[in-house]
Write a protein that holds these residues in place. Structure first.
Motif, short mmCIF file in Angstrom:
data_model
loop_
_atom_site.label_atom_id
_atom_site.label_comp_id
_atom_site.label_asym_id
_atom_site.label_seq_id
_atom_site.Cartn_x
_atom_site.Cartn_y
_atom_site.Cartn_z
N THR A 199 -16.41 24.02 23.23
CA THR A 199 -16.57 25.43 22.87
C THR A 199 -17.90 25.95 23.38
O THR A 199 -17.97 26.95 24.10
CB THR A 199 -16.50 25.60 21.34
N ARG A 200 -18.97 25.24 23.02
CA ARG A 200 -20.32 25.69 23.41
C ARG A 200 -20.52 25.58 24.92
O ARG A 200 -21.34 26.28 25.49
CB ARG A 200 -21.37 24.85 22.66
N LEU A 201 -19.78 24.67 25.59
CA LEU A 201 -19.90 24.59 27.04
C LEU A 201 -19.35 25.85 27.70
O LEU A 201 -19.90 26.37 28.67
CB LEU A 201 -19.16 23.36 27.57
N LEU A 202 -18.26 26.37 27.16
CA LEU A 202 -17.64 27.56 27.76
C LEU A 202 -18.31 28.85 27.30
O LEU A 202 -18.36 29.83 28.06
CB LEU A 202 -16.14 27.57 27.49
N VAL A 203 -18.85 28.87 26.08
CA VAL A 203 -19.61 30.05 25.64
C VAL A 203 -20.86 30.13 26.53
O VAL A 203 -21.64 29.19 26.59
CB VAL A 203 -20.02 29.93 24.15
N GLY A 204 -21.01 31.23 27.24
CA GLY A 204 -22.17 31.38 28.13
C GLY A 204 -21.94 30.85 29.52
O GLY A 204 -22.86 30.84 30.33
N SER A 205 -20.72 30.41 29.85
CA SER A 205 -20.47 29.86 31.19
C SER A 205 -20.12 30.97 32.19
O SER A 205 -19.94 30.71 33.37
CB SER A 205 -19.38 28.79 31.14
N GLU A 206 -20.02 32.21 31.71
CA GLU A 206 -19.91 33.38 32.58
C GLU A 206 -18.76 33.30 33.57
O GLU A 206 -18.87 33.73 34.72
CB GLU A 206 -21.24 33.61 33.32
N GLY B 195 -27.62 29.88 31.35
CA GLY B 195 -26.86 28.75 31.90
C GLY B 195 -26.12 27.94 30.86
O GLY B 195 -26.04 28.32 29.69
N TYR B 196 -25.52 26.84 31.32
CA TYR B 196 -24.68 26.02 30.44
C TYR B 196 -25.51 25.44 29.29
O TYR B 196 -26.68 25.08 29.46
CB TYR B 196 -24.03 24.87 31.21
#
Lengths: 465, 465
Positions: A199-206, B195-196
């Motif tokens: 989840t946190r990897l995709l949040v902010g992955s733009e 970033g990630y």
């Protein structure tokens, strides 16, 4: 024999043709639609995609990603286009996936304080829908952004100091990955220790790792009592010190916003508020009647200790709304103060102990260069914005603005801060990631390569492969 | 010609030899030390590493990882050995990196409410150190675990309902990556969109992506007032409904713990508390004097609505400590109730609306099988533990316990919950990740392969390559 450029054009044409076969009129190649989807109206260069796909379902997104993967054509997700760092531009062409038609609120679980929405739902739409349930979704980046875009850019805003950012408030999400697989990153449990935090990897992955097609969000009960107020201070330092003390004492302030003198002047002129033209904090408290009263009184005492005040606070909704409307209009107020110039908004975030220093040094730099850039800050988090005004036809001024901007970013990084607290990287801040992350950038690149080996997902953003 | 097994032994011997050259007596090959570092005393099979390295610095960890990478020898990070899912075992041999000597508190930034510690610092050590500053670190998994281990396993515990888990409270961390690079995942700013999210990727990665050598943590002001209390309920459902209402009304409860009837009985016998033997909530409120009083009263009214009460609450520290000691001793209390049997602790986490159902169905299953397994829960998060008692010499009972255990996990997953809320995956829960994550497991594998292509970092945990 075809040249590489011809081959590329051929493959784009084939991909667009196949997608048109799926979507019919929901695939647009009109110049106006393409231009609008590739330019965010900031100083980051826009670039139109080859086509815009108006999608309705996760499965359609999957089919499009599969086609784009086959032909190695870029995919650029698009919500409301309100991002600020060139996230939506298509520097290598490709297909913009517009999710605005995917705007259903799929479920609201009142007992669990969560909901599941499609990515095109906007935050205002969600809060209107929720009103009867007694719940709300707090994250408020200013613009009426889409939840998908807010998730992809790790948005935050005025009340992140209490409720956190999208990082803390996305419970799980569904994404179409570059290989076409549909992944749901987590379950609906409030916490989990079951493996890597996708989840946190995709949040902010733009949009560089996958296209987000559903989002599970945390919700909160609408507070019984909301109190809001404004408080003038003799200096920026005094205002920042009052903020530090407020946070340190654990007063659960819901919003604590700094407006510098220039911003207060502009806001007075724009909204006719008649405020004293000195650094000012705008605050909001959420809780029970007794709780917000106690918090307001405690804050008033802190403000007085630092020479600030009087602290005027109000619990009536119309007074509060007038106040926050003025805060939300900050950008329009300064734009009105500088007709004929363009404004370039940027943001940084530093440890709160360095905030006064970072803001003061930046203002000194602006003054020395003779530039106008009012400052507004989500100061409870150490996050602030500068709106840099610039006459783009004046190359000297453009250079001055760009130099001040660069010094601001590097100053924040040198203070153990970040080049962006909430606007994201896009194309605009890529050049600062090496200074900020060092070897961490190698890890980001490894992840991007592993998940998107063909580099089709919003290429040219965050990390360059 | 050497066989593969001989080659492997040779390379381990060479790696251990080189590390011994660096660490001298701080590299141990004694059988007792190796056994102690490879077995967590749970039902997950232990396996001793080939050697244990007692490291002092990040640079030593880097040198060891580089040596282990060269010879493709596993690296297994070790904190206090209090994890519960086989995280520390060395099924393929290798070098256990014991960080207990890295126990310096490197900095405390009182104004910023944060600190930076080495991974061997334990949570009790940190809180003792912080006492004079007026700050504290809230995460409390029960055991006096190391901050490094708590970070690696995404630990949480009794007051996660208010303060979050390690996911929310690690600000940044430094890790030695499998390629020997030292990465600091983020700066000291409270939020960032740059970033990630490498911090969240490493939190909960259980040593499979890197060795954590420094951790930046958020801290909180010690509340002015703490009130704690206990409240009996006529049924599990009534207790769970009171919890849901408390959370929904936004009462900022700091702890809200459920003990089922069996657990209350065991605790009465063990600690002589004389509590009514019925489902019971243990609560704690943090705030101002007026705030905790208001919260306690509001909770009392909610409890009464669901037939619970009387709600006895106390603000005196000695009364509170007696209460929480009894809660923390829950496991020892049930162990004392079943002398001669082993207890296997497990945890799941479900949406709070499904909690009563999940607990009740589990208790029904236990009763039908004639098994004893008291239940204790961090119910504000929907997280609960069962301690499954088993006579390991009785194969029928072992089978019954394993079957009940498996049904419990699958029941939680079917309720959109997770196979582990806080204990982690290790070797114990790997077999459930497919059911929980589906295609998400492929993404986890891609990440593991990209970051640790030689599979030297705690191999055989979380994902099998």
């Amino acid at each position: 024999m075809a040249t590489p450029a011809q081959l590329k054009r051929n493959s784009v044409a084939q991909a667009v043709g196949e997608i048109a076969g799926l979507l019919g009129e929901r695939l647009s190649q009109s110049q106006a639609v393409r231009d609008q989807h590739g330019d965010d109206l900031t100083w980051n260069p826009g670039a139109a995609p080859d086509a815009v796909a108006f999608v309705d379902t996760t499965e359609e997104v999957q089919a499009i990603v599969q086609i784009c993967s086959k032909y190695e054509v870029p995919v650029i997700p698009y919500g409301t286009g309100t991002s600020l760092e060139g996230h939506i531009s298509a520097p290598s062409g490709g297909v913009s996936i517009d999710v605005s038609r995917m705007n259903d609120i799929l479920e609201v679980n009142v007992e669990d304080l969560d909901c599941r929405v499609e990515p095109g739902v906007t935050r205002k739409q969600l809060n209107s829908y929720l009103r009867d349930t007694g719940l709300f979704f707090p994250i408020d980046p200013g613009a009426d952004a889409s939840i998908g875009g807010m998730t992809a850019t790790r948005a935050s805003g005025t009340n992140a100091v209490r409720y956190g950012t999208m990082r803390e408030n996305v419970l799980n999400l569904t994404a179409v990955m570059p290989n076409g697989e549909i992944v749901r990153t987590a379950r609906r449990a409030k916490k989990s220790a079951a493996g890597y935090d996708l989840t946190r990897l995709l949040v902010g992955s733009e949009g560089t790792l996958g296209v987000i097609t559903e989002i599970g969000l945390k919700l909160y009960g609408i507070p019984v009592s909301i109190a809001a107020g404004i408080c003038p201070f003799p200096s920026l330092e005094a205002a920042c010190n009052a903020v530090i003390m407020t946070i340190q004492l654990g007063i659960p302030v819901a919003r604590i916003e700094l407006l510098d003198e220039e911003q207060v002047k502009a806001t007075n002129n724009y909204a006719g508020l008649g405020l004293p033209e000195t650094p000012m904090l705008f605050l909001e408290f959420h809780g029970t009647e007794a709780g917000t009263q106690e918090q307001s009184e405690m804050f008033g005492e802190i403000a007085a200790e630092y020479g600030g005040g009087p602290f005027d606070w109000a619990t009536k909704e119309e007074d509060r709304n007038r106040l926050w409307q003025a805060r939300h209009d900050a950008f329009w107020a300064v734009k009105a103060a500088m007709p004929g110039k363009e404004a370039f908004a940027t943001d940084v975030c530093v440890p709160i102990s360095r905030l006064a220093e970072c803001v003061s040094e930046t203002k000194k730099d602006l003054d020395e260069q003779g530039l106008y850039a009012p400052i507004v800050g989500h100061v409870g988090d150490g996050n602030f914005h500068a709106s840099l005004f610039c006459d783009r036809s004046d190359p000297d001024e453009v250079k001055k603005v760009k130099d001040v901007y660069e010094r601001l970013i590097l100053r924040a990084i040198a203070m153990d801060g970040t080049c962006t607290g909430e606007h994201g990287v896009g194309t605009g801040k890529m050049k600062f990631l090496e200074a900020e992350h060092g070897a961490g950038l190698h890890v980001m690149r490894s992840i991007k390569r592993a998940i998107d080996p063909k580099n089709i997902m919003n290429p040219g953003k965050i990390v360059q492969l």
